[in-house]
Write an enzyme that holds these catalytic residues in place. Structure first.
Site, PDB file in Angstrom:
ATOM      1  N   VAL A   1      12.322  -4.708 -11.975  1.00 13.66           N
ATOM      2  CA  VAL A   1      11.622  -3.429 -11.838  1.00 13.66           C
ATOM      3  C   VAL A   1      11.510  -3.060 -10.365  1.00 13.66           C
ATOM      4  O   VAL A   1      11.751  -1.915  -9.973  1.00 13.66           O
ATOM      5  CB  VAL A   1      10.238  -3.490 -12.510  1.00 13.66           C
ATOM      6  CG1 VAL A   1       9.554  -2.132 -12.417  1.00 13.66           C
ATOM      7  CG2 VAL A   1      10.359  -3.918 -13.959  1.00 13.66           C
ATOM      8  N   ASP A   2      11.151  -4.024  -9.533  1.00 11.22           N
ATOM      9  CA  ASP A   2      11.112  -3.784  -8.088  1.00 11.22           C
ATOM     10  C   ASP A   2      12.475  -3.326  -7.577  1.00 11.22           C
ATOM     11  O   ASP A   2      12.587  -2.349  -6.819  1.00 11.22           O
ATOM     12  CB  ASP A   2      10.713  -5.059  -7.344  1.00 11.22           C
ATOM     13  CG  ASP A   2       9.211  -5.232  -7.232  1.00 11.22           C
ATOM     14  OD1 ASP A   2       8.496  -4.224  -7.105  1.00 11.22           O
ATOM     15  OD2 ASP A   2       8.751  -6.385  -7.252  1.00 11.22           O
ATOM     16  N   LEU A   3      13.514  -4.050  -7.965  1.00 13.44           N
ATOM     17  CA  LEU A   3      14.845  -3.765  -7.429  1.00 13.44           C
ATOM     18  C   LEU A   3      15.354  -2.407  -7.896  1.00 13.44           C
ATOM     19  O   LEU A   3      15.929  -1.639  -7.117  1.00 13.44           O
ATOM     20  CB  LEU A   3      15.812  -4.876  -7.843  1.00 13.44           C
ATOM     21  CG  LEU A   3      15.413  -6.295  -7.431  1.00 13.44           C
ATOM     22  CD1 LEU A   3      16.465  -7.303  -7.866  1.00 13.44           C
ATOM     23  CD2 LEU A   3      15.190  -6.390  -5.933  1.00 13.44           C
TER      24      LEU A   3
END
Length: 350
Positions: free
Chosen positions: A167-169
């Site tokens: 999700v961060d990436l």
């Protein structure tokens, strides 16, 4: 060497993963990125293990090609320094909690007044409005809140976190794309703009066919292990010495597979004739194929199935991937100069 963003200056007020991933790609494309960290601890990933010659590998993985300074933004003098940097910047990317920079005097309205052409990108957990707007959000929290964990794992097992901070990436890449789009728009209009990217919205967007399928049928998507909810066979299968991945994404590949396995009778079997039939009778065909594949070694099946032109592959661990010939051929491991680490290597920009 000419670089696409060689004339772009970026003020990086981000930390942890999503924001630094975005600004690292801007730096990889030639932008001059100045990362601001708080004096006592810096970016919190500096304290995350493991360490390489005293430097956090998590920090290294998301902050190459940047310059760095420390500023205590609770001090008005430091805020003035940040504003001066923003005046000369093309892009500002920040990942503070919503409204935090407004309170510090570095919100979009203030910065835009000083620099009307700036592209100001805010990255947050849930966006700056709505009932969750003020909530902090790490990747793990949003994987749970956004439905990803509920779809990850074996059907009879508990929800599972995805192995990477996906999700961060993904949010970092969405922010990167938004910034590039805004730079193009500025070339046409001469104006900057305010952008938002949030972990939650990125994950909702990535839900894609799961969401559309639910809207169409009302059926709740369920965990399928390595399998796929609408394609069969499309999953991991056991062999005599391990497992491998098989992907038959259309009926033509299915017929090729049956021929390669000397199971031509399965082609005419009405339970399995079309992908829709195979999805409806997934348990039966998975059992049949599992019994077949369990009689030979993984390497044998990969050879047989690849020769038939059917997508398949091994399940590799991280060391195997990093040593893979395709990784080497595509130059996907970068050697990066570092004052404390003589042989610093990391995944390159794809």
């Amino acid at each position: 060497m000419d670089v696409a963003l060689g004339n772009i200056k970026v003020l990086d007020l981000t930390r942890t993963l999503a924001g630094p991933f975005c600004t690292m790609f801007l730096a990889d494309m030639g932008a001059d990125v100045v990362k601001v960290e708080e004096p006592s601890l810096g970016d919190e990933t500096r304290s995350w293990t493991p360490f390489w010659n005293g430097v956090s590998t998590q920090f290294l993985a998301f902050n190459r090609n940047k310059r760095s300074i420390t500023l205590n933004l609770k001090d008005r003098r430091a805020v003035d320094v940040a504003l001066q940097l923003a005046k000369g910047a093309d892009v500002l990317v920040e990942s503070f909690r919503p409204d935090a920079l407004n309170k510090l005097g570095l919100g979009y309205d203030v910065v835009n007044r000083e620099n009307p052409s700036i592209i100001y990108c805010s990255i947050s957990g849930f966006g700056t409005t709505g009932p969750m707007g003020a909530k902090p959000g790490y990747d793990l929290i949003v994987q749970g809140y956004g439905g990803l964990m509920d779809l990850t794992g074996e059907p009879d097992g508990p929800p599972v976190r995805v192995g990477y901070s996906m999700v961060d990436l993904f949010t970092g890449m969405m922010a990167y794309g938004a910034v590039l789009t805004a730079l193009i728009a500025r070339e046409q209009s001469g104006r900057g703009q305010y952008l938002e990217a949030s972990l939650f919205e990125s994950l909702v967007a990535a839900m894609s066919y799961h969401a559309v399928g639910f809207f169409a049928t009302g059926n709740e998507p369920k965990r399928a292990g390595s399998g796929h909810p609408t394609i069969v066979p499309y999953q991991a299968f056991p062999t005599s010495d391990g497992q491998f991945i098989l992907g038959c994404a259309n009926d033509g590949l299915w017929r090729r597979l049956c021929n390669a396995l000397d199971c031509e009778e399965l082609i005419a079997d009405p339970r399995f004739k079309t992908n829709t039939d195979r999805v409806r009778n997934k348990d039966e065909i998975v059992k049949i194929l599992s019994d077949i594949f369990s009689n030979r070694r993984t390497s044998e099946w990969l050879h047989i199935i690849s020769e038939a032109g059917i997508p398949c592959g091994p399940i590799q661990n991280i060391p195997q991937v990093l040593a893979d010939a395709q990784v080497e051929a595509r130059a996907m491991i970068a050697s990066v100069p570092h004052p404390n680490i003589t042989n610093l290597r990391m995944p390159a920009c794809p």
